[in-house]
Design a protein around this motif. Structure first.
Motif, PDB file in Angstrom:
ATOM      1  N   UNK A 133       0.949  -1.267  -0.045  1.00 16.17           N
ATOM      2  CA  UNK A 133       0.141  -0.172  -0.083  1.00 16.17           C
ATOM      3  C   UNK A 133       0.827   1.198   0.030  1.00 16.17           C
ATOM      4  N   UNK A 134       2.111   1.291   0.821  1.00 10.02           N
ATOM      5  CA  UNK A 134       2.736   2.171   0.707  1.00 10.02           C
ATOM      6  C   UNK A 134       3.319   2.550  -0.569  1.00 10.02           C
ATOM      7  N   UNK A 135       3.772   1.530  -1.629  1.00 11.81           N
ATOM      8  CA  UNK A 135       4.360   1.576  -2.804  1.00 11.81           C
ATOM      9  C   UNK A 135       3.091   2.291  -3.720  1.00 11.81           C
ATOM     10  N   UNK A 136       2.138   1.874  -3.627  1.00  9.91           N
ATOM     11  CA  UNK A 136       1.004   2.285  -4.408  1.00  9.91           C
ATOM     12  C   UNK A 136       0.595   3.794  -4.238  1.00  9.91           C
ATOM     13  N   UNK A 137       0.854   4.232  -2.729  1.00  9.98           N
ATOM     14  CA  UNK A 137       0.609   5.603  -2.543  1.00  9.98           C
ATOM     15  C   UNK A 137       1.881   6.156  -2.982  1.00  9.98           C
ATOM     16  N   UNK A 138       3.009   5.662  -3.116  1.00 10.56           N
ATOM     17  CA  UNK A 138       4.228   6.353  -3.766  1.00 10.56           C
ATOM     18  C   UNK A 138       4.038   6.649  -5.348  1.00 10.56           C
ATOM     19  N   UNK A 139       3.439   5.713  -5.779  1.00 12.64           N
ATOM     20  CA  UNK A 139       2.918   5.813  -7.355  1.00 12.64           C
ATOM     21  C   UNK A 139       2.182   6.830  -7.642  1.00 12.64           C
TER      22      UNK A 139
ATOM     23  N   UNK B  69       1.603   9.687  -5.538  1.00 11.19           N
ATOM     24  CA  UNK B  69       2.223  10.980  -5.283  1.00 11.19           C
ATOM     25  C   UNK B  69       3.126  11.418  -6.568  1.00 11.19           C
ATOM     26  N   UNK B  70       3.709  10.385  -7.257  1.00 11.41           N
ATOM     27  CA  UNK B  70       4.681  10.456  -8.227  1.00 11.41           C
ATOM     28  C   UNK B  70       3.806  10.946  -9.443  1.00 11.41           C
ATOM     29  N   UNK B  71       2.498  10.429  -9.880  1.00 15.73           N
ATOM     30  CA  UNK B  71       1.718  10.784 -10.892  1.00 15.73           C
ATOM     31  C   UNK B  71       1.381  12.126 -10.809  1.00 15.73           C
ATOM     32  N   UNK B  72       0.964  12.476  -9.434  1.00 11.33           N
ATOM     33  CA  UNK B  72       0.369  13.783  -9.347  1.00 11.33           C
ATOM     34  C   UNK B  72       1.353  14.749  -9.237  1.00 11.33           C
ATOM     35  N   UNK B  73       2.398  14.300  -8.680  1.00 10.64           N
ATOM     36  CA  UNK B  73       3.857  15.580  -8.727  1.00 10.64           C
ATOM     37  C   UNK B  73       4.237  15.821 -10.184  1.00 10.64           C
ATOM     38  N   UNK B  74       3.990  15.091 -11.166  1.00 10.75           N
ATOM     39  CA  UNK B  74       4.436  14.896 -12.492  1.00 10.75           C
ATOM     40  C   UNK B  74       3.441  14.969 -13.480  1.00 10.75           C
ATOM     41  N   UNK B  75       2.404  15.882 -13.590  1.00 10.53           N
ATOM     42  CA  UNK B  75       1.282  15.785 -14.319  1.00 10.53           C
ATOM     43  C   UNK B  75       1.694  15.703 -15.960  1.00 10.53           C
ATOM     44  N   UNK B  76       2.929  16.280 -16.293  1.00  7.25           N
ATOM     45  CA  UNK B  76       3.237  16.420 -17.864  1.00  7.25           C
ATOM     46  C   UNK B  76       3.940  15.412 -18.174  1.00  7.25           C
ATOM     47  N   UNK B  77       4.365  14.426 -17.019  1.00 11.21           N
ATOM     48  CA  UNK B  77       5.308  13.346 -17.468  1.00 11.21           C
ATOM     49  C   UNK B  77       4.549  12.120 -18.535  1.00 11.21           C
ATOM     50  N   UNK B  78       5.317  11.692 -19.182  1.00 15.07           N
ATOM     51  CA  UNK B  78       4.865  10.490 -20.088  1.00 15.07           C
ATOM     52  C   UNK B  78       4.800   9.217 -19.479  1.00 15.07           C
ATOM     53  N   UNK B  79       3.827   8.574 -19.745  1.00  8.50           N
ATOM     54  CA  UNK B  79       3.891   7.214 -18.931  1.00  8.50           C
ATOM     55  C   UNK B  79       5.239   6.584 -19.058  1.00  8.50           C
TER      56      UNK B  79
END
Length: 96
Positions: free
Chosen positions: A11-17, A19-29
């Motif tokens: 669950x911690x890793x999922x939360x990290x994912x 946060x990473x997605x939210x912090x980098x909205x213009x990043x590609x997959x």
């Protein structure tokens, strides 16, 4: 939580994912999957990042409603359409 692509995410890793997605909205997959692999030490036996496997795992997590990925930035190339000609159309050729 069920495993994705051979890896059991906590669950911690999922939360990290998330946060990473939210912090980098213009990043590609692809960029996100490389960052996730580096953060989670997810490597192939030859030392390369398992970024394609990670991308598939993230897509499956999205399908299960666990996270939301940014939209794909480009579409996969399409196969050329098959154009029948007199030489290839079985209706235009005499039977053998």
């Amino acid at each position: 939580m069920k495993p994705y692509c051979g890896r059991q995410f906590t669950l911690d890793e999922l939360q990290t994912l998330r946060h990473l997605i939210e912090a980098n909205p213009s990043a590609s997959r692809a960029q996100l999957s490389r960052q996730v692999c580096a953060l989670l030490d997810w490597f192939k036996p030859n030392g390369e990042l398992k970024d394609m496997t990670c991308r598939v795992a993230m897509l499956r997590m999205q399908a299960d409603g666990l996270l939301t990925l940014p939209a794909a930035q480009r579409c996969a190339p399409r196969q050329p359409e098959y154009l029948a000609t007199a030489a290839t159309d079985p209706l235009l050729r005499p039977p053998l």
